[in-house]
Motif scaffolding. Sequence first.
Motif, mmCIF file in Angstrom:
data_model
loop_
_atom_site.group_PDB
_atom_site.id
_atom_site.type_symbol
_atom_site.label_atom_id
_atom_site.label_comp_id
_atom_site.label_asym_id
_atom_site.label_seq_id
_atom_site.Cartn_x
_atom_site.Cartn_y
_atom_site.Cartn_z
ATOM 1 N N GLU A 89 25.260 35.922 32.078
ATOM 2 C CA GLU A 89 25.668 35.238 33.292
ATOM 3 C C GLU A 89 26.534 33.992 33.048
ATOM 4 O OE1 GLU A 89 23.353 32.912 36.817
ATOM 5 O OE2 GLU A 89 22.819 35.021 36.510
ATOM 6 N N PRO A 90 26.180 33.072 32.128
ATOM 7 C CA PRO A 90 27.033 31.886 31.934
ATOM 8 C C PRO A 90 28.474 32.238 31.573
ATOM 9 C CG PRO A 90 24.914 31.572 30.882
ATOM 10 C CD PRO A 90 24.972 33.013 31.287
ATOM 11 N N ALA A 91 28.649 33.269 30.756
ATOM 12 C CA ALA A 91 30.005 33.668 30.355
ATOM 13 C C ALA A 91 30.755 34.347 31.482
ATOM 14 C CB ALA A 91 29.924 34.609 29.147
ATOM 15 N N ALA A 118 40.497 45.090 42.011
ATOM 16 C CA ALA A 118 39.198 44.784 42.602
ATOM 17 C C ALA A 118 38.251 45.972 42.479
ATOM 18 C CB ALA A 118 39.367 44.396 44.064
ATOM 19 N N ALA A 119 38.777 47.180 42.676
ATOM 20 C CA ALA A 119 37.941 48.376 42.550
ATOM 21 C C ALA A 119 37.393 48.505 41.135
ATOM 22 C CB ALA A 119 38.737 49.621 42.937
ATOM 23 N N TRP A 168 32.492 37.596 38.119
ATOM 24 C CA TRP A 168 31.377 36.838 38.678
ATOM 25 C C TRP A 168 31.203 37.024 40.183
ATOM 26 C CZ3 TRP A 168 26.878 35.575 37.793
ATOM 27 C CH2 TRP A 168 26.202 34.580 38.520
ATOM 28 N N PRO A 169 32.249 36.883 41.019
ATOM 29 C CA PRO A 169 32.044 37.148 42.448
ATOM 30 C C PRO A 169 31.561 38.570 42.694
ATOM 31 C CG PRO A 169 34.136 36.039 42.093
ATOM 32 C CD PRO A 169 33.627 36.440 40.740
ATOM 33 N N ALA A 170 32.066 39.531 41.925
ATOM 34 C CA ALA A 170 31.640 40.917 42.093
ATOM 35 C C ALA A 170 30.185 41.103 41.693
ATOM 36 C CB ALA A 170 32.535 41.844 41.279
ATOM 37 N N VAL A 171 29.740 40.397 40.644
ATOM 38 C CA VAL A 171 28.349 40.484 40.216
ATOM 39 C C VAL A 171 27.431 39.927 41.297
ATOM 40 C CG1 VAL A 171 26.658 39.526 38.595
ATOM 41 C CG2 VAL A 171 28.788 40.514 37.734
ATOM 42 N N THR A 198 32.859 47.765 37.218
ATOM 43 C CA THR A 198 32.374 47.131 36.000
ATOM 44 C C THR A 198 31.177 46.237 36.275
ATOM 45 O OG1 THR A 198 34.624 47.133 35.121
ATOM 46 C CG2 THR A 198 33.033 45.687 34.032
ATOM 47 N N ALA A 199 31.218 45.509 37.395
ATOM 48 C CA ALA A 199 30.140 44.580 37.740
ATOM 49 C C ALA A 199 28.814 45.289 37.880
ATOM 50 C CB ALA A 199 30.474 43.837 39.030
ATOM 51 N N LYS A 200 28.835 46.506 38.362
ATOM 52 C CA LYS A 200 27.598 47.256 38.565
ATOM 53 C C LYS A 200 26.834 47.428 37.255
ATOM 54 C CE LYS A 200 25.952 51.296 41.137
ATOM 55 N NZ LYS A 200 25.464 50.535 42.276
#
Length: 322
Positions: free
Chosen positions: A105-107, A88-89, A114-117, A94-96
Amino acid sequence: MTHKDQGHLDVEDRGAVVIVRVDGGPHGLFDAEIANQLERLVDRVDDDPGVHAVVFTGAHPERFVSHADVRWLQEGGAAVPSVGRRGAAAVVRTAKGVDRARVLEPALRRTPLWPAVQLERLHATFLRMNRSGVVFAAALNGSALGLGAEFAWANDLRVMADGDFFIGQPEVLLGIMPGGGGTQRLTRLIGTHRSLVAILEGKPFTPQEALANGAVDDVVAQHQVVERATELAMHLGARTKGSVAAIKRAVYFGGSMSLTDGLHVERAEFLARALSKDGQQLMLDYLETTESTGELPLYNRDIYKRALESGTVPRRRSTNGW
């Protein structure tokens, strides 16, 4: 709330202040669409030199924002593989970076990112509020739990309705924990130990408990919350917008650093304001008035009172006085 019944923000522009009613449907929930609209709203008011204050209140008759739409959270997690704490960390880091490329976004929607984004975007919106020259106030017309409380903590001011209402972080009772900033912002508002106990127990504060602990700034009758929050927000919003932004950044971000690093932030913000056009002009006016009257303006009680009311030291209008 069904997928078709998305939440929305009802925005009322009143010149220097914007009143926003958060409509989360019959249950007053905070969902992905409200997060998206909030992001756009914060960007707009921050960039508008004419807007100095924003007041949020709930469209629900007894709730500010109930909490996050649990379906939004649960389905977001169910659609992707489970990850451990270390995984998760890595996902969060990576999401940042990935969120900057919104064309992906679709991919991303069926990946652990996606939840992290989505969470990263919400945190970024709250942080934009903390960096902004706009004063944000939560007019808590009723109760707020979870993300509803975290949204309130992200504002600069909080006015809560008196009565049988409550505010707090109950996530532990669902086997999770605060994810919208509750462990960080509540801790900075009321202190480490009181925040820890409140979040571990999951028991919310009453309005009077929230006031006594410093979690809200005032408690008034329910019909007065928007008026009182607007009054407080406009009072502080009357200050120079650039100075408000600089002070907020120094306090919110520099205040949680080491003393050495925090002082560095303060110096940088101070120099930027001292060298700004409006900062230079106001200081020149102050010096001119001191020379012409033989006294420091802020040692004149009447002038100081008027400065607090208007947001700036009054400028000398003529040789006959102020």
